[in-house]
Design a protein around this motif. Structure first.
Motif, PDB file in Angstrom:
ATOM      1  N   ASP A 122       0.776  -1.377  -0.148  1.00 22.25           N
ATOM      2  CA  ASP A 122      -0.020  -0.085   0.079  1.00 22.25           C
ATOM      3  C   ASP A 122       0.828   1.202   0.085  1.00 22.25           C
ATOM      4  OD1 ASP A 122      -2.012  -1.808   0.123  1.00 22.25           O
ATOM      5  OD2 ASP A 122      -2.387  -1.396   2.315  1.00 22.25           O
ATOM      6  N   GLY A 123       0.429   2.262  -0.433  1.00 23.81           N
ATOM      7  CA  GLY A 123       1.016   3.753  -0.431  1.00 23.81           C
ATOM      8  C   GLY A 123       0.936   4.146   1.033  1.00 23.81           C
ATOM      9  N   GLY A 124       1.891   5.114   1.437  1.00 21.79           N
ATOM     10  CA  GLY A 124       1.731   5.760   2.612  1.00 21.79           C
ATOM     11  C   GLY A 124       0.909   7.146   2.549  1.00 21.79           C
ATOM     12  N   ARG A 125       0.289   7.522   3.649  1.00 22.48           N
ATOM     13  CA  ARG A 125      -0.416   8.506   3.929  1.00 22.48           C
ATOM     14  C   ARG A 125       0.275   9.743   3.864  1.00 22.48           C
ATOM     15  NH1 ARG A 125      -0.682  11.586   7.949  1.00 22.48           N
ATOM     16  NH2 ARG A 125       0.198  10.092   9.777  1.00 22.48           N
ATOM     17  N   GLY A 126      -0.446  10.815   3.043  1.00 18.53           N
ATOM     18  CA  GLY A 126       0.176  11.874   2.994  1.00 18.53           C
ATOM     19  C   GLY A 126       0.024  12.633   4.429  1.00 18.53           C
ATOM     20  N   GLY A 127       1.197  13.699   4.611  1.00 17.84           N
ATOM     21  CA  GLY A 127       1.285  14.334   5.866  1.00 17.84           C
ATOM     22  C   GLY A 127       0.091  15.133   6.295  1.00 17.84           C
ATOM     23  N   HIS A 128      -0.094  15.105   7.313  1.00 19.20           N
ATOM     24  CA  HIS A 128      -1.162  16.001   7.986  1.00 19.20           C
ATOM     25  C   HIS A 128      -0.558  17.343   8.171  1.00 19.20           C
ATOM     26  CE1 HIS A 128      -3.715  12.710   8.525  1.00 19.20           C
ATOM     27  NE2 HIS A 128      -3.342  12.149   9.840  1.00 19.20           N
ATOM     28  N   ILE A 129      -1.593  18.315   8.390  1.00 16.98           N
ATOM     29  CA  ILE A 129      -1.228  19.681   8.995  1.00 16.98           C
ATOM     30  C   ILE A 129      -1.903  19.982  10.179  1.00 16.98           C
ATOM     31  CG2 ILE A 129      -1.266  21.958   8.711  1.00 16.98           C
ATOM     32  CD1 ILE A 129      -0.992  21.872   5.555  1.00 16.98           C
ATOM     33  N   ILE A 130      -1.111  19.765  11.281  1.00 16.39           N
ATOM     34  CA  ILE A 130      -1.628  19.944  12.631  1.00 16.39           C
ATOM     35  C   ILE A 130      -1.457  21.362  13.397  1.00 16.39           C
ATOM     36  CG2 ILE A 130      -1.655  18.777  14.908  1.00 16.39           C
ATOM     37  CD1 ILE A 130      -0.351  16.292  13.352  1.00 16.39           C
ATOM     38  N   LEU A 131      -2.503  21.727  14.087  1.00 13.30           N
ATOM     39  CA  LEU A 131      -2.337  22.834  14.894  1.00 13.30           C
ATOM     40  C   LEU A 131      -2.276  22.329  16.344  1.00 13.30           C
ATOM     41  CD1 LEU A 131      -5.473  25.219  13.838  1.00 13.30           C
ATOM     42  CD2 LEU A 131      -2.887  25.428  13.230  1.00 13.30           C
ATOM     43  N   ARG A 132      -1.375  23.153  17.022  1.00 15.53           N
ATOM     44  CA  ARG A 132      -0.786  22.776  18.546  1.00 15.53           C
ATOM     45  C   ARG A 132      -0.809  24.033  19.206  1.00 15.53           C
ATOM     46  NH1 ARG A 132       4.263  18.968  18.561  1.00 15.53           N
ATOM     47  NH2 ARG A 132       5.437  21.129  17.649  1.00 15.53           N
ATOM     48  N   GLY A 133      -1.489  23.773  20.537  1.00 16.72           N
ATOM     49  CA  GLY A 133      -1.521  25.040  21.294  1.00 16.72           C
ATOM     50  C   GLY A 133      -0.236  25.080  22.186  1.00 16.72           C
ATOM     51  N   SER A 134       0.150  26.266  22.271  1.00 14.60           N
ATOM     52  CA  SER A 134       1.309  26.794  22.920  1.00 14.60           C
ATOM     53  C   SER A 134       1.145  27.927  23.886  1.00 14.60           C
ATOM     54  CB  SER A 134       2.563  26.965  22.237  1.00 14.60           C
ATOM     55  OG  SER A 134       3.616  27.480  22.793  1.00 14.60           O
ATOM     56  N   LYS A 135       1.284  27.576  25.280  1.00 18.69           N
ATOM     57  CA  LYS A 135       1.055  28.741  26.188  1.00 18.69           C
ATOM     58  C   LYS A 135       2.187  29.842  26.052  1.00 18.69           C
ATOM     59  CE  LYS A 135       3.115  26.186  30.088  1.00 18.69           C
ATOM     60  NZ  LYS A 135       2.696  25.835  31.357  1.00 18.69           N
ATOM     61  N   HIS A 136       3.149  29.430  25.385  1.00 23.49           N
ATOM     62  CA  HIS A 136       4.392  30.320  25.259  1.00 23.49           C
ATOM     63  C   HIS A 136       4.362  31.400  24.161  1.00 23.49           C
ATOM     64  CE1 HIS A 136       6.337  28.005  28.057  1.00 23.49           C
ATOM     65  NE2 HIS A 136       6.192  26.894  27.680  1.00 23.49           N
TER      66      HIS A 136
END
Length: 337
Positions: free
Chosen positions: A41-55
């Motif tokens: 099988d082919g590999g999944r494409g990369g996600h774009i992920i939002l990540r919260g940062s208190k800094h």
């Protein structure tokens, strides 16, 4: 002109990774030239992920990233080998960030907690290799799936300030001065309207090491809900504040009318803002005597708590902290019921 380091809106082109294609491969061994399909099988494409940062306090770090392109998945190969997944892209954003699609305006993600991760744009699924399509009647399938495309489009990231108390008032009402007195924040202060063009945050130290966050927000003008002045750019920031502190200067010609205009602008922008806790503070009260204070009190709505303060003489500042702490904790108690 001085460029602000506070950036509360970013427009960016995003594309998640395409899925890798499945492999159409047949196993050949030394003793068996037709050992059957073994396409991976082919590999999944990369996600774009939002990540919260208190800094993070602003979207400034994203200003120069106009294109966010995730990696494509790798194609499958023989011997049932699955292709490598595309590398995910993580975008660190401050708490209170809302992600929208530019074309539809639809809210796609909302970051409220430190470390919170939301897959904003999913990578395309990898295609199945021909080994998945073998059946008793079709033992040598010539078919393998292509990978699915990723998601792409112009997106908008908006920051809505997260604070316990939001200062609301006309330009030059004394909001920046009050913030500088109650917190360690150092906002720009001058004797002309629209000194504050971006939100300023400060921590108010209360008793026994407790504290709460206060935001000095750009001043409202009449017609802000229609976009006049700083318009919507200001009004979206107060959506996060559970308590709104209306600052009305003592030398206002009509205190009740000024409060009415402020509330009317909030209602026209978003009627749900009227469900927040309101407090009225009459600033510059060092110029008032007892008789004038009583007259102003009769002008104001009886169902909304009010207090007379002066940032110059510290009059009523301790009492204001007590009132804000009480209202904030009553609000928390009500939500937990």
């Amino acid at each position: 002109m001085e460029k602000s380091n506070f950036v509360d809106q970013i427009r960016v082109f995003c594309r998640s990774g395409h899925g890798g294609a499945g492999s159409k491969h047949f196993m050949r061994t030394k003793f068996n030239a037709m050992a059957g399909p073994d396409g991976g099988d082919g590999g999944r494409g990369g996600h774009i992920i939002l990540r919260g940062s208190k800094h993070q306090w602003t979207l400034l770090h994203l200003r120069y990233y106009k294109n966010v392109l995730a990696e494509d998945g790798e194609a499958g190969s023989g011997n049932n080998c699955t292709g490598r997944y595309g590398k995910d892209i993580f975008i660190d954003v401050p708490l209170g960030t809302v992600a929208r699609d530019e074309e539809t305006g639809k809210v796609e993600a909302e970051i409220l907690e430190d470390g919170q991760e939301i897959i904003w744009l999913k990578g395309g699924r990898g295609g199945l290799g021909n080994a998945n399509f073998a059946t008793p009647t079709n033992q040598a399938p010539e078919h393998a799936q292509p990978g699915l495309p990723g998601v792409e489009g112009w997106k908008v990231l908006e920051l809505k300030v997260l604070a316990d108390v939001g200062l609301v008032g006309f330009p030059n009402a004394g909001k920046s001065t009050l913030l500088s007195v109650m917190t360690a924040a150092k906002p720009k202060i001058a004797d002309y309207a629209f000194t504050t063009l971006t939100p300023q945050l400060g921590m108010v130290e209360y008793r026994d090491g407790r504290s709460f966050c206060m935001a000095d927000l750009p001043g409202i003008i009449e017609g802000a809900a229609e976009g006049k002045g700083l318009g919507h750019r200001f009004l979206r920031h107060i959506e996060r504040n559970p308590v709104l502190l209306f600052l009305i200067p003592a030398d206002s010609p009509n205190h009740a009318e000024e409060f009415r205009i402020l509330v009317n602008e909030l209602e026209k922008y978003n009627p749900e803002l009227l469900h927040k806790q309101f407090i009225i503070a009459i600033s510059k009260s060092d110029m008032l005597d007892g008789e004038l204070k009583e007259a102003i009190s009769h002008e104001l709505p009886p169902n909304i708590p009010h207090i007379f303060i002066s940032s110059m003489t510290n009059q009523g500042i301790v009492e204001l902290k007590d009132l804000l702490w009480k209202v904030l904790n009553e609000d928390i108690t009500d939500k937990n019921k």
